[in-house]
Design an enzyme around this catalytic site. Structure first.
Site, PDB file in Angstrom:
ATOM      1  N   ASP A  28       0.817  -1.214   0.000  1.00 24.85           N
ATOM      2  CA  ASP A  28       0.000   0.000   0.000  1.00 24.85           C
ATOM      3  C   ASP A  28       0.851   1.264   0.000  1.00 24.85           C
ATOM      4  O   ASP A  28       0.417   2.311   0.472  1.00 24.85           O
ATOM      5  CB  ASP A  28      -0.923   0.002   1.228  1.00 24.85           C
ATOM      6  CG  ASP A  28      -0.140  -0.082   2.529  1.00 24.85           C
ATOM      7  OD1 ASP A  28       0.829  -0.866   2.583  1.00 24.85           O
ATOM      8  OD2 ASP A  28      -0.477   0.635   3.477  1.00 24.85           O
ATOM      9  N   ARG A  50       4.050   0.743 -12.066  1.00 24.93           N
ATOM     10  CA  ARG A  50       3.437   0.315 -10.794  1.00 24.93           C
ATOM     11  C   ARG A  50       2.522  -0.886 -11.043  1.00 24.93           C
ATOM     12  O   ARG A  50       2.479  -1.847 -10.274  1.00 24.93           O
ATOM     13  CB  ARG A  50       2.648   1.472 -10.152  1.00 24.93           C
ATOM     14  CG  ARG A  50       3.535   2.645  -9.731  1.00 24.93           C
ATOM     15  CD  ARG A  50       2.775   3.637  -8.857  1.00 24.93           C
ATOM     16  NE  ARG A  50       1.720   4.371  -9.529  1.00 24.93           N
ATOM     17  CZ  ARG A  50       1.869   5.498 -10.216  1.00 24.93           C
ATOM     18  NH1 ARG A  50       3.081   6.025 -10.346  1.00 24.93           N
ATOM     19  NH2 ARG A  50       0.839   6.110 -10.775  1.00 24.93           N
ATOM     20  N   LYS A 141      -6.599  -0.330   6.520  1.00 27.15           N
ATOM     21  CA  LYS A 141      -5.430  -0.047   7.359  1.00 27.15           C
ATOM     22  C   LYS A 141      -5.297   1.448   7.603  1.00 27.15           C
ATOM     23  O   LYS A 141      -5.605   2.264   6.717  1.00 27.15           O
ATOM     24  CB  LYS A 141      -4.175  -0.562   6.656  1.00 27.15           C
ATOM     25  CG  LYS A 141      -2.906   0.056   7.215  1.00 27.15           C
ATOM     26  CD  LYS A 141      -1.695  -0.209   6.384  1.00 27.15           C
ATOM     27  CE  LYS A 141      -0.832   1.029   6.395  1.00 27.15           C
ATOM     28  NZ  LYS A 141       0.531   0.792   5.906  1.00 27.15           N
ATOM     29  N   GLU A 183      -3.030   0.142  13.448  1.00 25.30           N
ATOM     30  CA  GLU A 183      -1.561   0.138  13.356  1.00 25.30           C
ATOM     31  C   GLU A 183      -0.935   1.267  14.163  1.00 25.30           C
ATOM     32  O   GLU A 183      -0.765   2.375  13.657  1.00 25.30           O
ATOM     33  CB  GLU A 183      -1.132   0.239  11.878  1.00 25.30           C
ATOM     34  CG  GLU A 183       0.367   0.124  11.697  1.00 25.30           C
ATOM     35  CD  GLU A 183       0.816   0.064  10.240  1.00 25.30           C
ATOM     36  OE1 GLU A 183      -0.038   0.042   9.333  1.00 25.30           O
ATOM     37  OE2 GLU A 183       2.034   0.053  10.016  1.00 25.30           O
ATOM     38  N   GLU A 185       2.256   2.413  15.206  1.00 27.55           N
ATOM     39  CA  GLU A 185       3.689   2.141  15.008  1.00 27.55           C
ATOM     40  C   GLU A 185       4.545   3.014  15.916  1.00 27.55           C
ATOM     41  O   GLU A 185       4.271   4.199  16.085  1.00 27.55           O
ATOM     42  CB  GLU A 185       4.085   2.409  13.535  1.00 27.55           C
ATOM     43  CG  GLU A 185       5.593   2.215  13.320  1.00 27.55           C
ATOM     44  CD  GLU A 185       6.037   2.179  11.862  1.00 27.55           C
ATOM     45  OE1 GLU A 185       5.204   2.392  10.968  1.00 27.55           O
ATOM     46  OE2 GLU A 185       7.240   1.919  11.642  1.00 27.55           O
ATOM     47  N   LYS A 225      -1.786  -4.246  14.336  1.00 28.34           N
ATOM     48  CA  LYS A 225      -0.525  -4.305  13.573  1.00 28.34           C
ATOM     49  C   LYS A 225       0.525  -3.449  14.282  1.00 28.34           C
ATOM     50  O   LYS A 225       0.704  -2.278  13.937  1.00 28.34           O
ATOM     51  CB  LYS A 225      -0.766  -3.802  12.147  1.00 28.34           C
ATOM     52  CG  LYS A 225       0.486  -3.728  11.291  1.00 28.34           C
ATOM     53  CD  LYS A 225       0.133  -3.568   9.823  1.00 28.34           C
ATOM     54  CE  LYS A 225       1.360  -3.292   8.983  1.00 28.34           C
ATOM     55  NZ  LYS A 225       1.118  -3.458   7.544  1.00 28.34           N
ATOM     56  N   SER A 267       7.072  -4.639   9.572  1.00 27.16           N
ATOM     57  CA  SER A 267       8.507  -4.933   9.652  1.00 27.16           C
ATOM     58  C   SER A 267       9.318  -3.689  10.003  1.00 27.16           C
ATOM     59  O   SER A 267      10.426  -3.821  10.548  1.00 27.16           O
ATOM     60  CB  SER A 267       9.018  -5.604   8.380  1.00 27.16           C
ATOM     61  OG  SER A 267       8.835  -4.813   7.236  1.00 27.16           O
ATOM     62  N   GLY A 268       8.821  -2.520   9.689  1.00 23.31           N
ATOM     63  CA  GLY A 268       9.371  -1.280  10.235  1.00 23.31           C
ATOM     64  C   GLY A 268      10.824  -0.951   9.947  1.00 23.31           C
ATOM     65  O   GLY A 268      11.400  -0.098  10.609  1.00 23.31           O
ATOM     66  N   GLY A 269      11.453  -1.624   8.981  1.00 16.27           N
ATOM     67  CA  GLY A 269      12.853  -1.347   8.694  1.00 16.27           C
ATOM     68  C   GLY A 269      13.779  -2.473   9.140  1.00 16.27           C
ATOM     69  O   GLY A 269      14.994  -2.410   8.946  1.00 16.27           O
ATOM     70  N   SER A 296       2.386  -8.720   8.700  1.00 14.45           N
ATOM     71  CA  SER A 296       1.792  -7.860   7.679  1.00 14.45           C
ATOM     72  C   SER A 296       2.923  -6.976   7.169  1.00 14.45           C
ATOM     73  O   SER A 296       2.965  -5.782   7.412  1.00 14.45           O
ATOM     74  CB  SER A 296       0.663  -7.019   8.287  1.00 14.45           C
ATOM     75  OG  SER A 296       0.179  -6.085   7.345  1.00 14.45           O
ATOM     76  N   TYR A 355       5.585   6.421   4.986  1.00 10.39           N
ATOM     77  CA  TYR A 355       5.035   5.337   4.176  1.00 10.39           C
ATOM     78  C   TYR A 355       4.107   5.848   3.113  1.00 10.39           C
ATOM     79  O   TYR A 355       3.409   6.799   3.298  1.00 10.39           O
ATOM     80  CB  TYR A 355       4.294   4.328   5.086  1.00 10.39           C
ATOM     81  CG  TYR A 355       4.349   2.948   4.528  1.00 10.39           C
ATOM     82  CD1 TYR A 355       3.288   2.415   3.835  1.00 10.39           C
ATOM     83  CD2 TYR A 355       5.510   2.184   4.642  1.00 10.39           C
ATOM     84  CE1 TYR A 355       3.356   1.159   3.295  1.00 10.39           C
ATOM     85  CE2 TYR A 355       5.586   0.930   4.093  1.00 10.39           C
ATOM     86  CZ  TYR A 355       4.504   0.416   3.422  1.00 10.39           C
ATOM     87  OH  TYR A 355       4.585  -0.840   2.875  1.00 10.39           O
TER      88      TYR A 355
HETATM   89  P1  13P Z   1       6.747  -2.314   6.641  1.00 12.43           P
HETATM   90  O1  13P Z   1       6.634  -3.784   6.937  1.00 12.43           O
HETATM   91  O2  13P Z   1       7.649  -1.994   5.487  1.00 12.43           O
HETATM   92  O3  13P Z   1       7.041  -1.510   7.881  1.00 12.43           O
HETATM   93  O4  13P Z   1       5.330  -1.835   6.126  1.00 12.43           O
HETATM   94  C1  13P Z   1       4.178  -2.287   6.659  1.00 12.43           C
HETATM   95  C2  13P Z   1       3.161  -1.244   6.615  1.00 12.43           C
HETATM   96  O5  13P Z   1       2.059  -1.455   6.138  1.00 12.43           O
HETATM   97  C3  13P Z   1       3.506   0.055   7.218  1.00 12.43           C
HETATM   98  O6  13P Z   1       2.423   0.842   7.368  1.00 12.43           O
END
Ligand code: 13P
Length: 355
Positions: A28, A50, A141, A183, A185, A225, A267-269, A296, A355
């Site tokens: 996304d 894309r 999301k 989510e 984060e 998430k 995964s966040g990096g 995810s 993102y």
């Molecule tokens: P990452 O796993 O690359 O962090 O992305 C997941 C995601 O949807 C971030 O909003």
């Protein structure tokens, strides 16, 4: 229609998405972000490119064995594959449920610390969600972000605003039949310890669920998430996988209600390999709570796939994608053998990532 009309469907969708051994593929990225990804392999950020990249992923034979849902950007939900079939139908053929990113991105949070943000997109969200449902989406999301800094972030204002926004979003999309992926984060930027992350994350997630309760969110029809509980990227004291797993599970057990059917990490990096190894550890240790712990991932599922594809090599891209999907499926059952599938150890962390 109202939330009550969708109760049983929301519960069924959430359970399908969080099925043991399956996870979510996050595709996304906004047009700007996918432009950076395509740029890294020398491919121009056009709609055709894309379409080619995402169409390659969505025609990977067998992907549905490991992936239950895919989060799309709005363009993709309404787009067709180059062969004329809609992307939604391509996913349907693989047994994968389409979802949609519904937030409209982060903006500065006035009154808070300069780096702090709020997540936008609540205006008209019930109606937008109904349009997405009609187009085939069954989940959504919304990504709210906190940063930890030495000068007092996250502020109480930021925690409160971001938790409330997540809950309002969750309620709004449930009104239109979409399962909300919630989510919250916590960015890896900073030099804070893993203990600091755990303390702040526990408080943030608790606040998210207080707000969900206040808004009448149907928890059985949601997924969480979170980021994994890790130290800041610049912290010299690096926790090993066993510690990351123990701290993450402890944090979630202290803050996530038992009625949430599944937790799917971002995964966040983290590198592809670390994202699999940490998840595998979490699913290998004793846990008090029963929720399914899955994935995810965006970057940690797509990194090798993007490089393998390189703009035209469909087979190499698909092979890399299915390898990571299978690895993470195994990790979500505690059965991943590190290194058993091709992966990359490359840190995917980018300071100030959007993102
Ligand atoms: P990452 O796993 O690359 O962090 O992305 C997941 C995601 O949807 C971030 O909003």
């Amino acid at each position: 229609m109202a939330l009550a009309d969708y109760t049983s469907e929301l519960i069924a969708t959430a359970q399908f998405l969080a099925a043991p051994g399956k996870g979510i593929l996050a595709v996304d990225e906004s047009t700007k972000t996918i432009g950076k990804r395509l740029g890294s392999i020398g491919v121009e950020n056009t709609e055709a490119n894309r379409q080619a990249y995402r169409g390659m992923m969505f025609t990977t034979a067998g992907l549905g064995e490991f992936i239950s849902g895919t989060i799309l950007y709005e363009e993709t939900l309404f787009q067709s594959h180059a062969d004329g079939e809609s992307m939604v139908d391509k996913l349907g053929k693989l047994g994968i449920t389409p979802g949609i990113k519904v937030d409209k991105g982060l903006r500065p949070l006035g009154g808070a610390n300069a780096v702090e943000t709020l997540c936008t997109g609540l205006d008209g969200l019930v109606e937008r969600a109904a349009d997405y449902y009609a187009q085939g989406a069954r989940f959504a999301k919304w990504r709210a972000v906190l940063q930890i800094t030495a000068d007092g972030c996250p502020s109480a204002l930021s925690v409160r605003e971001n938790a409330w926004g997540l809950a309002r979003y969750a309620r709004s999309v449930q009104e239109s039949g979409l399962v909300p992926i919630v989510e919250p984060e916590i960015l890896m930027d900073g030099n804070h310890s893993i203990e600091t992350t755990a303390r702040i994350q526990e408080q943030f997630i608790q606040e998210v669920y207080h707000a969900c309760f206040a808004n009448g969110v149907l928890l059985e029809g949601t997924l969480l998430k979170p980021s994994m509980t890790v130290q800041g990227a610049d912290c010299p004291d690096k926790a090993d996988p066993a510690k990351v797993a123990a701290m993450t599970v402890r944090t979630l057990e202290r803050s996530v209600p038992a009625s949430v059917p599944g937790i799917v990490f971002l995964s966040g990096g983290l590198s592809e390999e670390a994202a699999s190894v940490y998840l595998n550890h979490m699913n290998s240790i004793e846990r008090k709570a029963k929720w399914n712990l899955g994935f995810s991932y965006g970057r940690a599922l797509q990194h090798s796939c993007l490089k393998g594809w390189g703009g035209s090599n469909v087979e190499a891209g698909q092979q890399a994608l299915i390898a990571r999907a299978q690895a993470n499926s195994e990790a979500s059952r505690g059965q991943y053998v590190p290194g058993s599938q091709p992966s990359s150890d490359e840190q995917l962390f980018v300071a100030g990532y959007t993102y």
